[in-house]
Design a protein around this motif. Structure first.
Motif, PDB file in Angstrom:
ATOM      1  N   PRO A 176       0.811  -1.229   0.000  1.00 54.79           N
ATOM      2  CA  PRO A 176       0.000   0.000   0.000  1.00 54.79           C
ATOM      3  C   PRO A 176       0.840   1.273   0.000  1.00 54.79           C
ATOM      4  O   PRO A 176       0.463   2.262  -0.620  1.00 54.79           O
ATOM      5  N   VAL A 177       1.970   1.251   0.716  1.00 53.77           N
ATOM      6  CA  VAL A 177       2.859   2.413   0.714  1.00 53.77           C
ATOM      7  C   VAL A 177       4.237   1.938   0.274  1.00 53.77           C
ATOM      8  O   VAL A 177       4.804   1.034   0.874  1.00 53.77           O
ATOM      9  N   LYS A 178       4.727   2.527  -0.803  1.00 50.78           N
ATOM     10  CA  LYS A 178       5.993   2.089  -1.374  1.00 50.78           C
ATOM     11  C   LYS A 178       7.101   3.028  -0.927  1.00 50.78           C
ATOM     12  O   LYS A 178       7.106   4.205  -1.271  1.00 50.78           O
ATOM     13  N   PHE A 179       8.028   2.504  -0.154  1.00 52.23           N
ATOM     14  CA  PHE A 179       9.149   3.288   0.357  1.00 52.23           C
ATOM     15  C   PHE A 179      10.339   3.152  -0.583  1.00 52.23           C
ATOM     16  O   PHE A 179      10.720   2.039  -0.931  1.00 52.23           O
ATOM     17  N   PHE A 180      10.933   4.251  -0.953  1.00 54.29           N
ATOM     18  CA  PHE A 180      12.207   4.140  -1.665  1.00 54.29           C
ATOM     19  C   PHE A 180      13.113   5.336  -1.439  1.00 54.29           C
ATOM     20  O   PHE A 180      12.645   6.438  -1.186  1.00 54.29           O
ATOM     21  N   THR A 181      14.411   5.062  -1.491  1.00 52.77           N
ATOM     22  CA  THR A 181      15.394   6.145  -1.454  1.00 52.77           C
ATOM     23  C   THR A 181      15.988   6.274  -2.846  1.00 52.77           C
ATOM     24  O   THR A 181      16.020   5.328  -3.614  1.00 52.77           O
ATOM     25  N   VAL A 182      16.437   7.476  -3.154  1.00 54.20           N
ATOM     26  CA  VAL A 182      16.815   7.831  -4.504  1.00 54.20           C
ATOM     27  C   VAL A 182      18.315   8.090  -4.585  1.00 54.20           C
ATOM     28  O   VAL A 182      18.879   8.757  -3.722  1.00 54.20           O
ATOM     29  N   ARG A 183      18.946   7.537  -5.595  1.00 53.43           N
ATOM     30  CA  ARG A 183      20.353   7.881  -5.820  1.00 53.43           C
ATOM     31  C   ARG A 183      20.364   9.259  -6.461  1.00 53.43           C
ATOM     32  O   ARG A 183      19.904   9.436  -7.590  1.00 53.43           O
ATOM     33  N   SER A 184      20.887  10.229  -5.732  1.00 48.88           N
ATOM     34  CA  SER A 184      20.707  11.632  -6.141  1.00 48.88           C
ATOM     35  C   SER A 184      21.396  11.935  -7.471  1.00 48.88           C
ATOM     36  O   SER A 184      20.942  12.789  -8.218  1.00 48.88           O
ATOM     37  N   THR A 185      22.467  11.206  -7.788  1.00 50.80           N
ATOM     38  CA  THR A 185      23.167  11.512  -9.036  1.00 50.80           C
ATOM     39  C   THR A 185      22.355  11.077 -10.261  1.00 50.80           C
ATOM     40  O   THR A 185      22.673  11.451 -11.377  1.00 50.80           O
ATOM     41  N   ALA A 186      21.297  10.305 -10.048  1.00 54.66           N
ATOM     42  CA  ALA A 186      20.496   9.823 -11.177  1.00 54.66           C
ATOM     43  C   ALA A 186      19.310  10.741 -11.509  1.00 54.66           C
ATOM     44  O   ALA A 186      18.641  10.544 -12.515  1.00 54.66           O
ATOM     45  N   PHE A 187      19.036  11.715 -10.662  1.00 50.98           N
ATOM     46  CA  PHE A 187      17.904  12.625 -10.894  1.00 50.98           C
ATOM     47  C   PHE A 187      18.385  14.063 -10.695  1.00 50.98           C
ATOM     48  O   PHE A 187      19.047  14.355  -9.708  1.00 50.98           O
ATOM     49  N   SER A 188      18.015  14.943 -11.620  1.00 52.50           N
ATOM     50  CA  SER A 188      18.448  16.332 -11.450  1.00 52.50           C
ATOM     51  C   SER A 188      17.649  16.965 -10.319  1.00 52.50           C
ATOM     52  O   SER A 188      16.473  16.640 -10.125  1.00 52.50           O
ATOM     53  N   PRO A 189      18.261  17.859  -9.555  1.00 53.28           N
ATOM     54  CA  PRO A 189      17.536  18.460  -8.424  1.00 53.28           C
ATOM     55  C   PRO A 189      16.384  19.348  -8.875  1.00 53.28           C
ATOM     56  O   PRO A 189      16.490  20.039  -9.896  1.00 53.28           O
TER      57      PRO A 189
END
Lengths: 349, 269
Positions: A176-189
């Motif tokens: 029901p709730v999907k938790f994830f952390t993001v590799r910051s270098t893969a997404f522009s701020p």
């Protein structure tokens, strides 16, 4: 006990299958240091936006910081609302004091379908703790994602085995709730956007009486150079730098000439040439700058995992067979103590 | 008057058998995982966890009542437990699950397993401290310790680089690695600690200790004994090779290097 749980999960799945599609609503854990929003969190915001639904940010901290931060954050592109909660207990945030707040926000009646954060040391400590309480998994260091609203499933890619393989995993509707952390270098701020004004919602803090853990002190390594995690240029040194003095004397002038952050291999950190916080690799920071200069670094798997997404990799090493040359765009086989000063001089002319 | 009985510490160290860190892994042709027919060893962060437990006993002497290692995995995971025993653990628990090469349970199931096992322990053997690696070098998730602490409602100290325990006060003083520096925490026992690489330098097991480890007790149980089922919540769709990076060749001099940098638009600031 287990049986009841399976049954519950099945029911949830069934009811979802018949219900109309649930639009995604992400809660981004927006981190800051002393009132400055972390760049990693801005990347997490971009990732959350890619889910295609509403995006709310949660800001926690002491009252003064939170007040200022909310004013800034509500102008961020893509945000629909800014939730904020301040308490003396959130000034030096601990998983034990923060997770009750998150749990209350994510309680049954909430509309949040995703919880997103940067892969920071705080988020890595807090999110899995909360996920376990909700009986859901947590996906770490996501590098890309897509959400399918009709099936209410989210598909993530993430590096495994120190970046030597890429796994694609799907979090189905049964979560029901999907938790994830993001590799910051893969997404522009995410950027500030003129005219955008997210709704601001105050959330009551959840006071933890007699917390089991007490914060004593934080020591932050000071530096005038750009922060390693977000720098566009990085100059990194390895074991070949011999000692802390030569590490500084050789690397710093070059880093200053290029306006670069300084990084280090694990060998250099373990040998005491550089501070822990400078380590680039699977067990340290993951960077993806425009320019990565690896000086006296052999290029062990664990180090490559932290820098191989850099745009231009330059390697200087005495050993022509060093594995770093297999990934370097430009390699120079030479004694770095001779060529680095020369390089600094020639760069400046 | 007799002195009041000293508090005794029971430590649990979960360990994982993983592909050896030095192995260059290969994705299998079916794209379902990697070729696991390679050297395996104990996850490096778990070695540090075992070492820390053993060092705590060396410092606190008899205040440490027991050090138990636990693992979940196929029969071959027993080797990993024997390594932990040879390093100084007293006893081990093997939750036997799966075939060689099959995927292990998800971290949440792993955490539930440890919790379920701990809850079965009798008074006097209750675990006060769990020391885990901060992440396994195969799935690189780094969540099990935090999940366990969450399920138990215990204090947690992740990425520990220094641990001091005051058994009388039932406290642990932990220094942890955080972004940009370090942080000190005072945790009340019971506590879950996850290890950073800098915590210690694990010892090699000596031959006599390896021989002795063969005689140490290993309890074998199944997930069903603990009332658990390892059906994953996430679906692994595929595993692929990362995009290959091709080296751009070498240059002969600093001048050529500077030239290349300029071509890429990189000059001094």
């Amino acid at each position: 006990m287990f049986q009841t749980r399976t049954i519950l999960r099945c029911q949830r799945q069934l009811s979802r299958a018949y219900a109309t599609a649930v639009p995604p609503h992400a809660l981004v854990f927006l981190e800051h240091r002393q009132g400055v929003i972390d760049s990693g969190s801005l990347s997490a915001l971009t990732a959350a936006e890619q889910l295609g639904g509403q995006v709310s940010a949660l800001i926690t901290g002491g009252e003064d910081h939170v007040r200022d931060l909310v004013l800034k954050a509500k102008k961020l592109k893509g945000l629909t609302s800014v939730l904020h909660s301040s308490s003396p207990q959130y000034v030096n945030p601990l998983p034990e004091t923060l997770s009750p707040l998150l749990e209350s926000l994510l309680s049954k009646s909430s509309s949040f379908t995703h919880v997103v954060s940067a892969t920071s040391s705080l988020a890595k400590s807090v999110l899995p703790r909360v996920a376990a309480k909700l009986d859901v998994p947590a996906v770490s260091e996501v590098t890309s994602l897509s959400h399918d609203t009709s099936s209410n499933s989210t598909t993530f890619t993430r590096p495994i085995y120190a970046g030597n393989a890429i796994a694609t995993v799907r979090a189905p509707a049964s979560i029901p709730v999907k938790f994830f952390t993001v590799r910051s270098t893969a997404f522009s701020p995410a950027q500030l956007q003129e005219g955008s004004e997210a709704e601001v919602v105050a959330v009551n803090p959840v006071q933890v009486n007699e917390p089991v853990t007490e914060h004593i002190k934080t020591t932050i390594a000071k530096s005038d150079r750009p922060d390693l995690g977000v720098a566009t240029r990085v100059v990194s040194g390895g074991r070949a730098l011999k000692n802390a003095e030569t590490f500084e004397a050789t690397l710093y002038p070059l880093a200053d000439a290029l306006g670069a952050a300084v990084g280090a291999s694990r060998a250099a950190v373990d040998a005491g040439y550089a501070d822990n916080s400078l380590q680039v690799g699977q067990t340290g920071k993951v960077v993806a700058p425009e320019l990565y200069m690896a000086l006296g670094i052999s290029g062990a798997i664990q180090h490559l995992a932290g820098m191989k997404d850099s745009k231009l990799i330059v390697a200087i090493n005495k050993d022509p067979d060093a594995p770093i040359f297999q990934v370097a765009d430009v390699g120079l086989v030479a004694d770095l103590f001779e060529v680095v000063p020369e390089l600094v001089k020639k760069l400046k002319t | 008057m007799r002195p009041s009985p000293a508090r005794l510490l029971n430590i649990l160290v979960p360990v994982k058998r993983a592909v050896d860190y030095a192995v260059k892994i290969r994705v299998n042709p079916q794209k379902t995982g990697i070729d696991t027919n390679v050297k395996h060893s104990m996850n490096p962060f778990d070695e540090i966890a075992v070492e820390e437990a053993v060092r705590l006993r060396e410092r606190l002497k008899t205040h440490v009542k027991s050090i138990k290692a636990i693992t979940i995995g196929p029969p071959k995971s027993l080797d990993t437990l024997r390594t932990a025993l040879a390093m100084g653990a007293d006893a081990a628990v093997h939750v036997q699950h799966g075939e060689e090469g099959s995927a292990g349970p998800e971290p949440l199931s792993v955490a539930k397993t440890f919790k379920a096992w701990m809850e079965k322990q009798k008074e006097g053997n209750k675990i006060d401290m769990v020391i885990l690696g901060k992440q396994a070098i195969d799935d690189d998730l780094g969540v099990t310790g935090q999940m366990l602490a969450g399920l138990l409602g215990w204090s947690q100290a992740t990425f520990a680089s220094k641990v001091e325990v005051d058994v009388e006060k039932k406290q642990a003083l932990v220094t942890r690695e955080i972004d940009g520096g370090s942080e000190e925490l005072r945790c009340s026992l019971p506590v879950v600690i996850t290890t950073d690489l800098r915590l210690n330098e694990p010892r090699y097991a000596s031959l006599p200790n390896i021989m002795k480890a063969k005689k140490k007790p290993v309890e074998t149980i199944s997930p069903a004994d603990l009332g658990l089922d390892y059906t994953p919540q996430l679906e692994l769709l595929k595993v692929e090779e990362p995009p290959k990076r091709v080296g751009g060749g070498k240059v002969g001099s600093v001048d050529e290097l500077v030239e290349k940098l300029k071509e890429a638009g990189i000059t001094a600031v």
